[in-house]
Design a protein around this motif. Structure first.
Motif, mmCIF file in Angstrom:
data_model
loop_
_atom_site.group_PDB
_atom_site.id
_atom_site.type_symbol
_atom_site.label_atom_id
_atom_site.label_comp_id
_atom_site.label_asym_id
_atom_site.label_seq_id
_atom_site.Cartn_x
_atom_site.Cartn_y
_atom_site.Cartn_z
ATOM 1 N N LEU A 262 0.854 -1.175 0.000
ATOM 2 C CA LEU A 262 0.000 0.000 0.000
ATOM 3 C C LEU A 262 0.896 1.234 0.000
ATOM 4 O O LEU A 262 1.756 1.389 0.869
ATOM 5 C CB LEU A 262 -0.889 0.007 1.248
ATOM 6 C CG LEU A 262 -1.745 1.260 1.490
ATOM 7 C CD1 LEU A 262 -2.746 1.471 0.358
ATOM 8 C CD2 LEU A 262 -2.464 1.161 2.835
ATOM 9 N N GLY A 263 0.713 2.093 -0.988
ATOM 10 C CA GLY A 263 1.477 3.333 -1.050
ATOM 11 C C GLY A 263 0.753 4.446 -0.300
ATOM 12 O O GLY A 263 -0.422 4.704 -0.560
ATOM 13 N N LEU A 264 1.440 5.075 0.631
ATOM 14 C CA LEU A 264 0.886 6.195 1.385
ATOM 15 C C LEU A 264 1.545 7.468 0.866
ATOM 16 O O LEU A 264 2.713 7.726 1.161
ATOM 17 C CB LEU A 264 1.166 6.034 2.884
ATOM 18 C CG LEU A 264 0.717 4.719 3.531
ATOM 19 C CD1 LEU A 264 1.153 4.671 4.991
ATOM 20 C CD2 LEU A 264 -0.799 4.549 3.423
ATOM 21 N N ASN A 265 0.848 8.223 0.062
ATOM 22 C CA ASN A 265 1.471 9.430 -0.483
ATOM 23 C C ASN A 265 0.604 10.658 -0.243
ATOM 24 O O ASN A 265 -0.545 10.551 0.186
ATOM 25 C CB ASN A 265 1.834 9.259 -1.958
ATOM 26 C CG ASN A 265 0.631 9.066 -2.850
ATOM 27 O OD1 ASN A 265 -0.505 9.004 -2.393
ATOM 28 N ND2 ASN A 265 0.858 8.974 -4.143
ATOM 29 N N TYR A 266 1.159 11.826 -0.521
ATOM 30 C CA TYR A 266 0.557 13.072 -0.064
ATOM 31 C C TYR A 266 0.818 14.154 -1.104
ATOM 32 O O TYR A 266 1.960 14.350 -1.515
ATOM 33 C CB TYR A 266 1.157 13.488 1.290
ATOM 34 C CG TYR A 266 1.191 12.347 2.269
ATOM 35 C CD1 TYR A 266 0.143 12.123 3.161
ATOM 36 C CD2 TYR A 266 2.259 11.444 2.276
ATOM 37 C CE1 TYR A 266 0.162 11.045 4.027
ATOM 38 C CE2 TYR A 266 2.278 10.362 3.136
ATOM 39 C CZ TYR A 266 1.229 10.165 4.009
ATOM 40 O OH TYR A 266 1.248 9.084 4.851
ATOM 41 N N ASP A 267 -0.233 14.853 -1.488
ATOM 42 C CA ASP A 267 -0.057 15.939 -2.451
ATOM 43 C C ASP A 267 0.352 17.208 -1.696
ATOM 44 O O ASP A 267 -0.430 18.153 -1.536
ATOM 45 C CB ASP A 267 -1.334 16.163 -3.256
ATOM 46 C CG ASP A 267 -1.083 16.989 -4.511
ATOM 47 O OD1 ASP A 267 0.040 17.531 -4.637
ATOM 48 O OD2 ASP A 267 -1.983 17.092 -5.356
ATOM 49 N N ALA A 268 1.597 17.201 -1.239
ATOM 50 C CA ALA A 268 2.109 18.318 -0.436
ATOM 51 C C ALA A 268 2.136 19.626 -1.201
ATOM 52 O O ALA A 268 2.148 20.708 -0.594
ATOM 53 C CB ALA A 268 3.511 17.976 0.066
ATOM 54 N N ALA A 269 2.131 19.569 -2.531
ATOM 55 C CA ALA A 269 2.130 20.799 -3.333
ATOM 56 C C ALA A 269 0.906 21.653 -3.028
ATOM 57 O O ALA A 269 0.980 22.885 -3.092
ATOM 58 C CB ALA A 269 2.183 20.465 -4.820
ATOM 59 N N GLN A 270 -0.207 21.026 -2.705
ATOM 60 C CA GLN A 270 -1.428 21.781 -2.427
ATOM 61 C C GLN A 270 -1.238 22.681 -1.205
ATOM 62 O O GLN A 270 -1.556 23.874 -1.237
ATOM 63 C CB GLN A 270 -2.598 20.827 -2.195
ATOM 64 C CG GLN A 270 -2.997 20.022 -3.417
ATOM 65 C CD GLN A 270 -4.238 19.181 -3.163
ATOM 66 O OE1 GLN A 270 -4.687 19.010 -2.022
ATOM 67 N NE2 GLN A 270 -4.820 18.646 -4.229
ATOM 68 N N ALA A 271 -0.744 22.113 -0.121
ATOM 69 C CA ALA A 271 -0.532 22.897 1.096
ATOM 70 C C ALA A 271 0.637 23.857 0.938
ATOM 71 O O ALA A 271 0.614 24.975 1.471
ATOM 72 C CB ALA A 271 -0.303 21.973 2.284
ATOM 73 N N ALA A 272 1.673 23.443 0.193
ATOM 74 C CA ALA A 272 2.827 24.315 -0.032
ATOM 75 C C ALA A 272 2.437 25.543 -0.845
ATOM 76 O O ALA A 272 3.021 26.621 -0.677
ATOM 77 C CB ALA A 272 3.939 23.540 -0.738
ATOM 78 N N THR B 224 2.031 20.551 6.547
ATOM 79 C CA THR B 224 1.909 19.278 7.255
ATOM 80 C C THR B 224 1.385 18.145 6.379
ATOM 81 O O THR B 224 0.629 18.359 5.431
ATOM 82 C CB THR B 224 0.986 19.426 8.477
ATOM 83 O OG1 THR B 224 -0.339 19.803 8.043
ATOM 84 C CG2 THR B 224 1.527 20.481 9.431
ATOM 85 N N LYS B 225 1.809 16.941 6.738
ATOM 86 C CA LYS B 225 1.301 15.706 6.126
ATOM 87 C C LYS B 225 0.888 14.774 7.268
ATOM 88 O O LYS B 225 1.667 14.551 8.192
ATOM 89 C CB LYS B 225 2.378 15.039 5.264
ATOM 90 C CG LYS B 225 2.887 15.912 4.140
ATOM 91 C CD LYS B 225 3.704 15.153 3.112
ATOM 92 C CE LYS B 225 4.921 14.470 3.660
ATOM 93 N NZ LYS B 225 5.803 13.930 2.599
ATOM 94 N N SER B 226 -0.311 14.228 7.216
ATOM 95 C CA SER B 226 -0.835 13.409 8.304
ATOM 96 C C SER B 226 -0.339 11.967 8.204
ATOM 97 O O SER B 226 -1.124 11.013 8.115
ATOM 98 C CB SER B 226 -2.366 13.461 8.310
ATOM 99 O OG SER B 226 -2.818 14.776 8.531
ATOM 100 N N TYR C 18 -3.157 5.339 -1.091
ATOM 101 C CA TYR C 18 -3.842 6.385 -0.348
ATOM 102 C C TYR C 18 -3.150 7.694 -0.692
ATOM 103 O O TYR C 18 -1.914 7.768 -0.679
ATOM 104 C CB TYR C 18 -3.753 6.152 1.163
ATOM 105 C CG TYR C 18 -3.988 7.418 1.976
ATOM 106 C CD1 TYR C 18 -5.286 7.877 2.192
ATOM 107 C CD2 TYR C 18 -2.922 8.160 2.478
ATOM 108 C CE1 TYR C 18 -5.512 9.046 2.901
ATOM 109 C CE2 TYR C 18 -3.146 9.330 3.194
ATOM 110 C CZ TYR C 18 -4.431 9.764 3.405
ATOM 111 O OH TYR C 18 -4.647 10.923 4.102
ATOM 112 N N THR C 19 -3.928 8.724 -1.008
ATOM 113 C CA THR C 19 -3.349 10.036 -1.287
ATOM 114 C C THR C 19 -3.928 11.070 -0.338
ATOM 115 O O THR C 19 -5.138 11.298 -0.324
ATOM 116 C CB THR C 19 -3.611 10.474 -2.738
ATOM 117 O OG1 THR C 19 -3.002 9.531 -3.631
ATOM 118 C CG2 THR C 19 -3.006 11.852 -2.999
ATOM 119 N N GLY C 20 -3.049 11.707 0.449
ATOM 120 C CA GLY C 20 -3.462 12.770 1.343
ATOM 121 C C GLY C 20 -3.571 14.082 0.588
ATOM 122 O O GLY C 20 -2.659 14.466 -0.145
#
Length: 362
Positions: free
Chosen positions: A142-152, A287-289, A311-313
């Motif tokens: 399971l890949g746990l990734n995060y679209d940090a560009a949105q918050a950045a 932040t990334k949860s 999963y994409t945060g």
């Protein structure tokens, strides 16, 4: 030799804190989480292998590790952990976890992708949930990734508005997607501010189009981080985004030594809450949860519902976000918080999109 792994003390079952389920693109909504004290939980072992930087980096390793400790406490499971000091430790640390009979292994970071893929292929009965990577296609990964560009993007917009010198900056640990995604979002947020306000705030350290910029070369060398920051300060940058786990320390020390009014932006966790010695020069954090997503992945492995997928945060599911500005809020231009709320809504609706080429693909 790999860093020795630690057998953490088992903690008895306590009341579960309700958490939002992960949205899994490969298998729909996550099932109900395992309850503390569930049959077999005491025989279950969840394991974690850190990226370089260690579990005390006050960033992505530590935040992921928080999720492991929460699983231990809430579910009454056993845990093991292997701390990597360099990339040479990744494969042997992964092998050590496999040999210890782990039921689920959480590799922390994009840089562990190769060792994770190899271990998962060789051990189909072990679940793997890798943080910050989603390209391994296997039933037990399971890949746990995060679209940090949105918050950045929000952080960049706020930085542009708050800068007194009209110059902001960013640098990274290494030129990898999980680092440059922050730098892209930050620079794009500044660009959007300039367009909306008719300003010309400059970004040092990163060129989005060329995908080139300033990097330390690893996630350990505070001397280089400090030198890069000193260079930015000499060019009048007054808000700086270091993207590289503990490398913010070099940036913060450079600011303190300079005597200039300048600030840093944290990444991954709420840095002001974790690093009180620098809280006076921390503007906010992107932040990334990771703690919550790691906990949920372990719960699914415990109750037998674990499946491969992604999963994409995002801003929409609170997988990424912007921490409180704290005392810095008084330094923001009037109306900035309302503008940030609207920008967040515009990103969620898709009005603002294509922020970074490193963003997870839908």
């Amino acid at each position: 030799m790999p860093e020795a792994f630690t057998n953490s003390k088992r903690i008895g079952a306590v009341a579960t804190v309700a958490l939002a389920s992960l949205a899994l693109s490969a298998c729909g909504q996550a099932p109900e989480a395992a309850q503390p004290g569930a049959a077999g939980a005491s025989d279950f072992t969840a394991c974690m292998v850190s990226d370089q930087g260690g579990f005390d980096d006050k960033s992505f390793n530590q935040l992921s590790h928080d999720g492991l400790l929460q699983a231990q406490e809430q579910l009454g499971i056993k845990t093991l952990e292997a701390e990597s000091k360099s990339p040479d430790d990744f494969e042997p640390n992964m092998t050590a976890m496999v040999q210890q009979g782990c039921n689920v292994i959480i590799p922390v970071g994009f840089m562990l992708a190769d060792s994770t893929e190899a271990a998962a292929a060789a051990n189909p009965n072990i679940d793997f949930a890798i943080v910050d990577y989603d390209a391994i296609k296997a039933d037990n990964v399971l890949g746990l990734n995060y679209d940090a560009a949105q918050a950045a993007f929000l952080a960049g917009y706020a930085a542009a508005g708050a800068s007194k010198t009209g110059t902001v900056a960013t640098y990274g640990g290494a030129a990898i997607p999980t680092v440059t995604i922050f730098m892209d979002g930050f620079a794009k947020g500044v660009e959007h501010y300039n367009k909306e306000k008719g300003k010309d705030v400059k970004v040092l350290g990163w060129d989005v189009k060329a995908q080139t910029g300033q990097f330390v070369g690893d996630f350990e060398n505070q001397t280089v981080a400090q030198q890069i920051t000193e260079g930015f300060l000499s060019q009048k940058a007054d808000i700086i985004l270091p993207v590289g786990g503990p490398l913010y320390q070099g940036g913060a020390e450079a600011i303190k030594a300079s005597g200039q009014e300048a600030y840093i932006i944290g990444v991954d966790s709420d840095l002001a809450a974790r690093e009180t010695q620098y809280k006076d020069i921390i503007m906010t954090s992107i932040t990334k949860s990771m703690d919550k997503s790691v906990l949920e992945a372990i719960k699914m492995s415990v109750d037998g519902s674990f499946k491969g997928g992604t999963y994409t945060g995002t801003l929409e599911n609170d997988g990424v976000g912007l921490a409180s500005f704290g005392a810095f809020e008084s330094k923001l231009p009037a109306g900035m918080t309302d503008e940030l709320a609207q920008l967040k809504a515009d990103i969620i609706s898709g009005k603002i999109k294509d922020i970074s080429p490193s963003s997870p693909k839908a």
